[in-house]
Design a protein around this motif. Sequence first.
Motif, PDB file in Angstrom:
ATOM      1  N   HIS A 229     -93.400 -80.360   0.724  1.00  0.00           N
ATOM      2  CA  HIS A 229     -92.048 -80.803   1.046  1.00  0.00           C
ATOM      3  C   HIS A 229     -92.041 -81.667   2.303  1.00  0.00           C
ATOM      4  O   HIS A 229     -91.339 -82.681   2.359  1.00  0.00           O
ATOM      5  CB  HIS A 229     -91.112 -79.607   1.221  1.00  0.00           C
TER       6      HIS A 229
ATOM      7  N   GLN B 218     -93.389 -85.067   1.467  1.00  0.00           N
ATOM      8  CA  GLN B 218     -92.378 -85.847   0.749  1.00  0.00           C
ATOM      9  C   GLN B 218     -91.330 -86.395   1.702  1.00  0.00           C
ATOM     10  O   GLN B 218     -90.934 -87.557   1.606  1.00  0.00           O
ATOM     11  CB  GLN B 218     -91.717 -84.986  -0.327  1.00  0.00           C
ATOM     12  N   LEU B 219     -90.881 -85.572   2.642  1.00  0.00           N
ATOM     13  CA  LEU B 219     -89.903 -86.033   3.628  1.00  0.00           C
ATOM     14  C   LEU B 219     -90.453 -87.180   4.459  1.00  0.00           C
ATOM     15  O   LEU B 219     -89.752 -88.160   4.735  1.00  0.00           O
ATOM     16  CB  LEU B 219     -89.482 -84.878   4.543  1.00  0.00           C
TER      17      LEU B 219
ATOM     18  N   ARG C  24     -92.860 -89.264   3.600  1.00  0.00           N
ATOM     19  CA  ARG C  24     -92.981 -90.445   2.734  1.00  0.00           C
ATOM     20  C   ARG C  24     -91.646 -91.135   2.579  1.00  0.00           C
ATOM     21  O   ARG C  24     -91.538 -92.355   2.610  1.00  0.00           O
ATOM     22  CB  ARG C  24     -93.509 -90.046   1.353  1.00  0.00           C
ATOM     23  N   ASP C  25     -90.581 -90.348   2.400  1.00  0.00           N
ATOM     24  CA  ASP C  25     -89.249 -90.899   2.217  1.00  0.00           C
ATOM     25  C   ASP C  25     -88.704 -91.555   3.484  1.00  0.00           C
ATOM     26  O   ASP C  25     -87.816 -92.393   3.421  1.00  0.00           O
ATOM     27  CB  ASP C  25     -88.268 -89.818   1.754  1.00  0.00           C
TER      28      ASP C  25
ATOM     29  N   TYR D  95     -90.272 -93.540   5.442  1.00  0.00           N
ATOM     30  CA  TYR D  95     -90.816 -94.889   5.668  1.00  0.00           C
ATOM     31  C   TYR D  95     -90.355 -95.857   4.647  1.00  0.00           C
ATOM     32  O   TYR D  95     -90.025 -95.777   3.612  1.00  0.00           O
ATOM     33  CB  TYR D  95     -92.361 -94.845   5.685  1.00  0.00           C
TER      34      TYR D  95
END
Length: 138
Positions: free
Chosen positions: A129, A132-133, A135-136, A138
Amino acid sequence: MSAVIEQAVEARLVAPAPCMDVVPAVLGYACADPYAVRMTFPASATLEGVEVVWEFSRELLAAGLEGPAGAGDVRVRPYGQDRTVMEFHACEGVAVIHVRTGELRGFLRRALELVPAGREHLHLDLDGHLAQLLRDAY
């Protein structure tokens, strides 16, 4: 053992009219999101004609079988010996349904067999998680 549980339930929509319509609904529980329960209503059962999914805590559902629970969008309370009232509050209004308590207890029993109460944290993928956070971001 499967990491996802789904159970169809017969919900009865409580409306001002004297009869109560049966509304198809599916309860869902997944190990990947161990604190949450989902109740899905198909498009045919909604005013908007789109599938509607309500998500609430497994703990709220369990508490609502014993007494009134919830103060937000989802509220659950017993109704007599064999039914449970579930209220779903949205900007458009409130939907109130009755579900057989035995169906809800059976669903919760299966969910607790899959992930026992107090062991939910062992099923969380915190690293995934967080990745994912990031990655999101950028």
